[in-house]
Structure formats: structure tokens, C-alpha cells
Design a protein around this motif. Structure first.
Motif, short mmCIF file in Angstrom:
data_model
loop_
_atom_site.label_atom_id
_atom_site.label_comp_id
_atom_site.label_asym_id
_atom_site.label_seq_id
_atom_site.Cartn_x
_atom_site.Cartn_y
_atom_site.Cartn_z
N TRP A 143 -9.88 -0.33 -0.91
CA TRP A 143 -9.26 -0.74 -0.35
C TRP A 143 -7.99 0.43 -0.02
CZ3 TRP A 143 -10.54 -4.66 1.49
CH2 TRP A 143 -11.40 -5.85 0.82
N LYS A 144 -7.99 0.87 -1.25
CA LYS A 144 -6.93 2.12 -0.40
C LYS A 144 -6.81 2.77 0.65
CE LYS A 144 -3.52 2.32 -3.90
NZ LYS A 144 -2.78 1.15 -2.86
N GLU A 174 -6.21 0.92 3.41
CA GLU A 174 -4.64 1.17 3.71
C GLU A 174 -4.12 1.94 4.27
OE1 GLU A 174 -3.46 -1.84 0.30
OE2 GLU A 174 -1.94 0.83 0.10
N LYS A 215 -1.30 -1.57 5.51
CA LYS A 215 -0.43 -2.76 3.97
C LYS A 215 -1.02 -4.11 4.42
CE LYS A 215 1.36 -0.58 0.35
NZ LYS A 215 2.09 0.16 -0.86
N THR A 246 -4.84 -4.54 5.84
CA THR A 246 -5.62 -5.07 5.02
C THR A 246 -5.36 -5.96 3.73
OG1 THR A 246 -5.84 -2.02 4.92
CG2 THR A 246 -6.34 -2.61 2.75
N ARG A 284 -8.16 -8.23 2.60
CA ARG A 284 -8.37 -8.24 1.05
C ARG A 284 -8.72 -10.02 0.37
NH1 ARG A 284 -6.37 -7.84 -3.73
NH2 ARG A 284 -4.11 -7.61 -3.08
#
Ligand SMILES: Cc1cc2nc3c(=O)[nH]c(=O)nc-3n(C[C@H](O)[C@H](O)[C@H](O)COP(=O)(O)O)c2cc1C
Length: 200
Positions: free
Chosen positions: A90-91, A94, A99, A102, A106
């Protein structure tokens, strides 16, 4: 095409032929190009190589001697929590798409894959199953034989190898070289296209 067709479940491995760390890495790197939901790669692998660890596996596979004869047996693990915030993918996402987007993805993944226990299991097993197939074809690409196993004590292996609550054993895959002194049973017939495909 050849790597697909040439793959067989090889029951007898030549114990004198090793797979070194570099070859194993090459196989796993190639196999890791397998697809996964949101590219979350909810999988881990334990490579069982030492005589002590093989001994443990032998018992937990009901005495399937290939885990002792093959130079390495992989425990393919699916992560039922691989959709959650702790996944480092996920990072990366991102950084690539910001942000807000993402966070949306999520939430969607959480609903799709984390909303029931059944969905969590399906998420872990389907993705790790694709990795497993990819490992067997990648092995063949490097001239290495394989054998998948699910006739095993899943819970026993999970406990013995300390997987933790959210991680499950999906299957074992022995890797090595066919023992040329043995005979490989002929390929069993497969269901015909007409029998398995319905066009709607
Ligand atoms: C998920 C899975 C689990 C399997 N488990 C075992 C096993 O525990 N023991 C075994 O001898 N073979 C096992 N097999 C091998 C199958 O019997 C084999 O793939 C099938 O007979 C077709 O043969 P082939 O792979 O040589 O084409 C397994 C295969 C798969 C895909």
C-alpha cells in the motif's frame, strides 16, 4: 509452452543433486511475477533444506519421502490479512498514485477480501495458489522438477514452523531433479475442452 507441457509431478528426486541458493532465487524471482489481487502478493515461502527441518516435514506429510529426497521443499503460505494496512505494497501504491486513491483502493480491498472469514481464506488461497503454479512453471523453465502436495497436516506444519495466526499453509512444493533410475508414471488424461467449457 514447453515449460507448461513438460511439467510433471515428479515422485522420485535424485538426492545427490542440489539446488543452490542462486538457482532457488532465480526460480522464486521469476515465479513472483505471478498476478495477485491489487498486486498485494499475500504470500510467503519457507524453503526447507536442512535434514532436521526435512525430518519434521516427513512426519507432517504422512511419510511422503520426496520431502527428504528433494534438495528443497517449499512451504507456500497464504496471508489471510494480506489486504490490510500492514501490507507494505500500500505504501508503494501511495507513492505511485497518491493518498486519496490508495485509501479508496484499500477500503475496496478490505470489503472484497476481509469482510468475512470465507473471503479471507479465498483471498489467501487463490493468490498463493497462483504463486504455486508459477513456481512450478518457473522451476521447469530452469530445468528443475517439482511436486506439489496437499496430502499433508496443514495445522501441524503451521504450528511446527510457527506461522502465526493469520498465515496458512496452502501447499508444499518439492523442487529438485527427477531420479533417472526410476520410472515416471505416464501423464494421466485430462478432461476434454468440450467437457469442461460451457460457452454462454
Ligand atoms: C494442490 C495439489 C496437491 C497435491 N497433493 C499431492 C500429494 O499430497 N501427494 C502426491 O503424491 N501428489 C499430490 N499431487 C500431485 C497430483 O497427484 C498430480 O498433479 C496429478 O496426478 C497430475 O499429475 P501431473 O502433475 O504429473 O500432471 C497434488 C497436486 C496438486 C495440484
Amino acid at each position: 509452452m514447453n515449460s507448461i507441457f513438460e511439467r510433471r509431478s515428479v515422485n522420485f528426486f535424485d538426492p545427490s543433486k542440489d539446488i543452490d541458493d542462486e538457482l532457488l532465487k532465480n526460480i522464486i524471482d521469476l515465479a513472483s511475477t505471478a498476478p495477485s489481487a491489487f498486486n498485494l502478493q499475500p504470500w510467503d515461502i519457507i524453503a526447507v533444506k536442512t535434514p532436521e527441518a526435512k525430518e519434521k516435514l516427513l512426519e507432517l506429510t504422512g511419510g511422503q519421502s520426496k520431502v527428504q529426497e528433494a534438495p528443497v521443499t517449499l512451504i507456500v503460505i497464504g496471508n489471510r490479512a494480506g489486504y490490510d494496512v500492514n501490507n507494505p505494497v500500500w505504501k508503494q501504491l501511495e507513492a505511485a498514485m497518491g493518498k486519496e486513491k490508495t485509501a479508496g483502493a484499500r477500503t475496496m480491498a478490505e470489503n472484497l477480501y476481509g469482510s468475512t472469514e470465507e473471503r479471507k481464506i479465498k483471498f489467501a488461497e487463490s493468490n498463493a495458489g497462483l504463486l504455486s503454479m508459477s513456481i512450478m512453471y518457473a522451476a521447469r523453465h530452469y530445468g528443475v522438477d517439482s511436486h506439489p502436495m496437499s496430502g499433508i497436516d496443514f495445522e501441524g506444519i503451521k504450528k511446527e514452523f510457527d506461522l502465526g495466526e493469520e498465515k496458512d499453509v496452502v501447499m508444499l512444493i518439492s523442487l529438485g531433479y527427477f531420479d533417472g533410475t526410476k520410472e515416471l508414471y505416464p501423464r494421466a488424461p485430462r478432461r476434454a475442452y468440450e467437457d469442461l467449457v460451457v460457452t454462454v
